[in-house]
Design a protein around this motif. Sequence first.
Motif, mmCIF file in Angstrom:
data_model
loop_
_atom_site.group_PDB
_atom_site.id
_atom_site.type_symbol
_atom_site.label_atom_id
_atom_site.label_comp_id
_atom_site.label_asym_id
_atom_site.label_seq_id
_atom_site.Cartn_x
_atom_site.Cartn_y
_atom_site.Cartn_z
ATOM 1 N N SER A 69 0.823 -1.214 0.000
ATOM 2 C CA SER A 69 0.000 0.000 0.000
ATOM 3 C C SER A 69 0.855 1.262 0.000
ATOM 4 O O SER A 69 0.497 2.267 -0.624
ATOM 5 C CB SER A 69 -0.932 0.014 1.214
ATOM 6 O OG SER A 69 -1.864 -1.035 1.141
ATOM 7 N N LYS A 70 1.979 1.237 0.717
ATOM 8 C CA LYS A 70 2.876 2.393 0.744
ATOM 9 C C LYS A 70 3.392 2.703 -0.660
ATOM 10 O O LYS A 70 3.489 3.876 -1.060
ATOM 11 C CB LYS A 70 4.054 2.131 1.690
ATOM 12 C CG LYS A 70 3.711 2.275 3.165
ATOM 13 C CD LYS A 70 3.378 3.718 3.508
ATOM 14 C CE LYS A 70 3.113 3.897 4.988
ATOM 15 N NZ LYS A 70 2.754 5.302 5.320
ATOM 16 N N ILE A 71 3.720 1.670 -1.408
ATOM 17 C CA ILE A 71 4.186 1.860 -2.787
ATOM 18 C C ILE A 71 3.018 2.304 -3.671
ATOM 19 O O ILE A 71 3.154 3.198 -4.507
ATOM 20 C CB ILE A 71 4.809 0.561 -3.320
ATOM 21 C CG1 ILE A 71 6.037 0.202 -2.475
ATOM 22 C CG2 ILE A 71 5.195 0.699 -4.788
ATOM 23 C CD1 ILE A 71 6.569 -1.184 -2.702
ATOM 24 N N GLU A 95 -8.511 5.108 -4.429
ATOM 25 C CA GLU A 95 -8.168 3.986 -5.305
ATOM 26 C C GLU A 95 -7.616 2.807 -4.503
ATOM 27 O O GLU A 95 -7.804 1.646 -4.884
ATOM 28 C CB GLU A 95 -7.157 4.456 -6.358
ATOM 29 C CG GLU A 95 -7.780 5.388 -7.390
ATOM 30 C CD GLU A 95 -6.753 6.170 -8.198
ATOM 31 O OE1 GLU A 95 -7.002 6.409 -9.394
ATOM 32 O OE2 GLU A 95 -5.717 6.561 -7.626
ATOM 33 N N LEU A 96 -6.962 3.104 -3.380
ATOM 34 C CA LEU A 96 -6.488 2.034 -2.498
ATOM 35 C C LEU A 96 -7.671 1.267 -1.912
ATOM 36 O O LEU A 96 -7.686 0.030 -1.909
ATOM 37 C CB LEU A 96 -5.639 2.616 -1.368
ATOM 38 C CG LEU A 96 -5.152 1.605 -0.314
ATOM 39 C CD1 LEU A 96 -4.154 0.627 -0.928
ATOM 40 C CD2 LEU A 96 -4.529 2.319 0.880
ATOM 41 N N LEU A 97 -8.671 2.002 -1.419
ATOM 42 C CA LEU A 97 -9.866 1.369 -0.864
ATOM 43 C C LEU A 97 -10.594 0.570 -1.938
ATOM 44 O O LEU A 97 -11.070 -0.542 -1.686
ATOM 45 C CB LEU A 97 -10.797 2.432 -0.276
ATOM 46 C CG LEU A 97 -12.085 1.914 0.373
ATOM 47 C CD1 LEU A 97 -11.761 1.010 1.558
ATOM 48 C CD2 LEU A 97 -12.971 3.074 0.820
ATOM 49 N N ASN A 98 -10.666 1.136 -3.139
ATOM 50 C CA ASN A 98 -11.287 0.444 -4.269
ATOM 51 C C ASN A 98 -10.597 -0.892 -4.517
ATOM 52 O O ASN A 98 -11.253 -1.930 -4.672
ATOM 53 C CB ASN A 98 -11.193 1.332 -5.518
ATOM 54 C CG ASN A 98 -11.664 0.630 -6.788
ATOM 55 O OD1 ASN A 98 -11.052 -0.328 -7.246
ATOM 56 N ND2 ASN A 98 -12.737 1.122 -7.368
ATOM 57 N N ASN A 99 -9.261 -0.881 -4.542
ATOM 58 C CA ASN A 99 -8.493 -2.104 -4.774
ATOM 59 C C ASN A 99 -8.720 -3.128 -3.674
ATOM 60 O O ASN A 99 -8.853 -4.323 -3.947
ATOM 61 C CB ASN A 99 -7.001 -1.771 -4.866
ATOM 62 C CG ASN A 99 -6.463 -1.906 -6.269
ATOM 63 O OD1 ASN A 99 -5.745 -2.847 -6.580
ATOM 64 N ND2 ASN A 99 -6.822 -0.974 -7.129
#
Length: 251
Positions: free
Chosen positions: A71-73, A82-86
């Motif tokens: 997630s950091k990358i 977009e992180l939550l979406n993924n």
Amino acid sequence: MLNKIILINLFFFLLAIFSNFTENIDLRSIFGVSSESIKFIKSPWTIFTYMFLHEKLVHFALNMFFLFVSSKIFLKYLNNKELLNNYIMGGLFGAIFFILPNINFDLDNISLIGSSASILSILTTSVIFTPNYSFKIFEESNFSIKIKYIAVIIIFYSIFIPIISKNYGGLLAHFGGIFYGLIFVFLHKKNISKKSNANELKKKYEDDYDYNTRKKIEEIKLNKILEKISSSGYKSLTKKEKDTLKKISNS
């Protein structure tokens, strides 16, 4: 957003530890996705809750470590939304890949838990966007490793271990997470291409004077916003200024 996702996972893990001291609570049956379609239909919420539940410390610790690193990358190039979406969609695809074979085949009744599918979705997206991104294993050393090599190890582990342990449901879920990561990258690049074409079309129908005037106004606005950030920080910007900054950056 990453911290919130980890905290939700931690909450469910602590709940699982607490349930070990009781005889009447089976969290796996409450929050895990069942391979039996009838049970799943009766508990549709499990398609969301399963991706936050871990029962064993090693499973929880490894998944949170891989989630944190990938997630950091991911967040260096994409945003929290977009992180939550993924995470959510990768988990949903993992559940779908787990459930669908049981519609046609009479497999043993098992349940799926864990965030592995979600993490593999995030990892897949990160690797495709930044295959040559390198980071140091230890801060004081000069040794660094590229994320694509880490990803190969993690994906191999995610496929090899379920095969060895005959956890074929987990294996299918992992494939589901990887598959959504590929879909996300495809849709994201397609969206960028559309925006780029729209900007080119807009420029085409603007004469030189209008285009240069618009760019000059944008430059003045941008300089004022950057000065404010320099003196007071990004948090001092109003919503309108943040929207303007984002709009100019994408134009």
